[in-house]
Design an enzyme around this catalytic site. Structure first.
Site, PDB file in Angstrom:
ATOM      1  N   SER A 134       0.559  -1.324  -0.335  1.00  0.00           N
ATOM      2  CA  SER A 134       0.115   0.024  -0.084  1.00  0.00           C
ATOM      3  C   SER A 134       1.379   1.187  -0.059  1.00  0.00           C
ATOM      4  O   SER A 134       0.772   2.366  -0.707  1.00  0.00           O
ATOM      5  CB  SER A 134      -1.077   0.268   1.365  1.00  0.00           C
ATOM      6  OG  SER A 134      -0.448  -0.105   1.764  1.00  0.00           O
ATOM      7  N   VAL A 138       8.679  -2.735  -4.637  1.00  0.00           N
ATOM      8  CA  VAL A 138      10.595  -3.222  -4.307  1.00  0.00           C
ATOM      9  C   VAL A 138      10.331  -4.138  -5.768  1.00  0.00           C
ATOM     10  O   VAL A 138      10.169  -4.464  -6.123  1.00  0.00           O
ATOM     11  CB  VAL A 138      10.446  -4.095  -3.463  1.00  0.00           C
ATOM     12  CG1 VAL A 138      12.277  -4.428  -3.033  1.00  0.00           C
ATOM     13  CG2 VAL A 138      10.498  -3.410  -1.843  1.00  0.00           C
ATOM     14  N   ASP A 287       6.624  -6.086  12.530  1.00  0.00           N
ATOM     15  CA  ASP A 287       6.257  -6.377  11.118  1.00  0.00           C
ATOM     16  C   ASP A 287       7.117  -8.118  11.082  1.00  0.00           C
ATOM     17  O   ASP A 287       7.244  -8.444   9.951  1.00  0.00           O
ATOM     18  CB  ASP A 287       6.161  -4.798  10.471  1.00  0.00           C
ATOM     19  CG  ASP A 287       5.408  -5.250   9.380  1.00  0.00           C
ATOM     20  OD1 ASP A 287       4.252  -6.483   9.606  1.00  0.00           O
ATOM     21  OD2 ASP A 287       5.109  -5.527   8.642  1.00  0.00           O
TER      22      ASP A 287
END
Length: 519
Positions: A134, A138, A287
């Protein structure tokens, strides 16, 4: 400043999206939700002509609303106390995947941010992204000096979009919290404030690069776990260039086995590396889902994506370590005392009663493998007793809880027999001995007293500046309080006319959007 009408219009559109996927039914049925919020949720459902029955797709609703909502949904997955256990569990599956931006836009973004042609920085970049989320996407690339790297580039316009949506989140949270009761205890404004802070960090790729660098320093002495090196010459606020990782995603269990890896050793290493970050360093990768962890040929775990990081100060880490160790050993009274010392629980409650409530949560968990009972289940149980003891939300602990659940899930996938308590206890016990033992207490006292002595000259100078002996300008008299025109209008009720009109507009938007969905 955005008007109330605009905020209500946005909330109405989002409410329709949530209602169509039955994601507001939980609010309608929650007796702790403010009545005003329950009525608005019911209005949105009626406007979309949907019933209460059927699958509730929370993750799909947040995905449909947009990038900022995806990130908010992932943040709310750590708040079962705020959104309910069903919604929190469903939001854990919210994947941050979006269709990629065209490579022409990405190429232009890189060139513009560095103010030089792309070929002066990279010998080549693969036009096909290896991942599109979002906030950024990459690409695999090769630098002009021949190093293979991952190039992360912000989506064009994403900062402006996030700023717009977060402003409405803040507006809504402020109004909900002002309703009092349970809404005040859960502190939705603080939740959005932390989300805003994390988002700002993710939207500045220099901050992510700095986080990677700091974590690499913290974990430099830990074998079998590493952080890729940052290419600072090819990194700025909108572009992050980092060492390319050749390894197997930690989620690919069969491939790891085929390459001869010891999955039990990897799972233990993952748990201990997380504890090292969270308890020893006080700075942790928040994360740690399966897509952000790789295993190299020698068994080293490599982490990527440092947009969301957690930080805990030393005193909170000491409390946390004692809480974890107390739960593993069944010392519920000490765990309860720590909650009162940390002021997590108001002093008018009973330490003994809180200890009993903790025992009801912790005792069924002890000594059993994760496949039967888990740390995640235990944390869910702890959330359940927070309301009874008027515990206010602690954002740093919520982020830690989310990460712990992620780590536990991966470790269990690798080794279903792992016992998180048995794995964690020796580490926590050793850290407590080093940090809270008598030697540590003496060292801390010497350090604090020495720092106090060095602060004395500055303190004396500030006192002299504040209370001069003679001369100088006289201190100004306190300024009188003056009621502003806007304050007077609010007290007389005139200021609420705008809110009433905005409410009618928002209700019309809800109804109109519901009808449009049928046409």
């Amino acid at each position: 400043m955005t008007s109330s009408v605009t905020h209500l219009y946005r909330l109405a559109r989002w409410g329709i999206t949530l209602a169509r996927r039955r994601a507001l039914v939980g609010i309608e049925d929650d007796p702790n939700a403010p009545p005003q919020v329950r009525r608005l949720a019911r209005l949105a459902r009626l406007a979309t002509f949907t019933g209460k029955q059927g699958e509730r797709d929370y993750a799909g609703a947040f995905r449909a609303i947009g990038p900022a909502a995806i990130k908010l949904g992932q943040s709310l997955a750590t708040r079962p106390d705020l959104v309910g256990e069903e919604a929190a569990h469903n939001l854990l599956s919210l994947q941050d995947n979006l269709p990629p931006v065209s490579f022409a836009e990405i190429e232009a973004q890189i060139a513009a941010t560095f103010d030089q042609p792309l070929d002066t920085l990279f010998a080549e970049i693969d036009p096909e992204p290896v991942g599109a989320a979002s906030i950024a996407q990459v690409h695999k690339g090769v630098t002009t000096d021949g190093r293979t790297v991952a190039v992360k580039v912000l989506r064009p316009g994403i900062r402006e979009k996030f700023a717009q949506d977060i402003e409405t989140y803040e507006w809504a949270a402020a109004h909900v919290e002002a309703m009092g009761g349970e809404a005040t205890r859960l502190r939705p404004r603080l939740t959005i404030a932390n989300f805003k802070r994390w988002s700002h960090s993710e939207l500045d790729l220099r901050r992510e690069a700095a986080s990677a660098s700091e974590l690499a320093e913290d974990m430099s002495g830990v074998g079998g776990y590493r952080i890729p090196a940052v290419d600072w010459d090819r990194t700025n606020g909108r572009v992050l260039t980092i060492e390319w990782v050749d390894g197997v995603k930690i989620s690919r269990r069969d491939e790891l086995l085929a390459r001869g890896h010891d999955l039990n050793a990897i799972s233990n290493r993952l748990v201990l590396s997380f504890l090292t970050q969270a308890i020893s360093a006080g700075f942790f990768h928040a994360d740690m889902h399966q897509g952000n962890l790789f295993v190299e040929d020698d068994g080293t775990i490599v982490a990527i994506d440092f947009g969301i990081m957690g930080r805990i100060d030393l005193r909170a880490r000491q409390w946390l370590a004692e809480i974890l160790y107390g739960l593993t050993t069944g010392n519920y009274k000490r765990v309860a005392e720590i909650h009162f010392e940390a002021q997590y629980v108001p002093s008018y409650h009973s330490v003994g009663e809180f200890a009993t409530a903790l025992r009801a949560v912790g005792e069924p968990m002890r000594g059993k493998p994760v496949k039967e009972l888990s740390v995640g289940n235990m944390l869910d149980g702890l959330f359940a007793i927070t309301r009874d003891f008027d515990m206010q939300t602690q954002p740093h602990l919520l982020l830690l809880q989310k990460t712990m659940v992620m780590v536990e899930g991966i470790a269990t996938q690798l080794n279903p027999e792992i016992n998180m308590w048995d794995t964690a206890a020796p580490f926590v016990r050793s850290w407590i001995r080093d940090e809270l033992g008598p030697e540590a207490a003496v060292a801390d006292r010497i350090k604090e007293d020495t720092e106090t002595l060095f602060r004395l000259p500055g303190l004396i100078r500030r006192i002299e500046d504040r209370f001069p002996a003679k001369g100088g300008a006289p201190e100004s008299a306190p300024l009188p309080d003056i009621a502003l025109l806007t304050d007077k209008r609010e007290r007389s009720g005139g200021g609420w006319i705008g809110y009433f009109v905005a409410g009618l507009f928002g209700a019309g938007a809800v109804w109109g959007a519901g009808l449009a969905g049928l046409l």
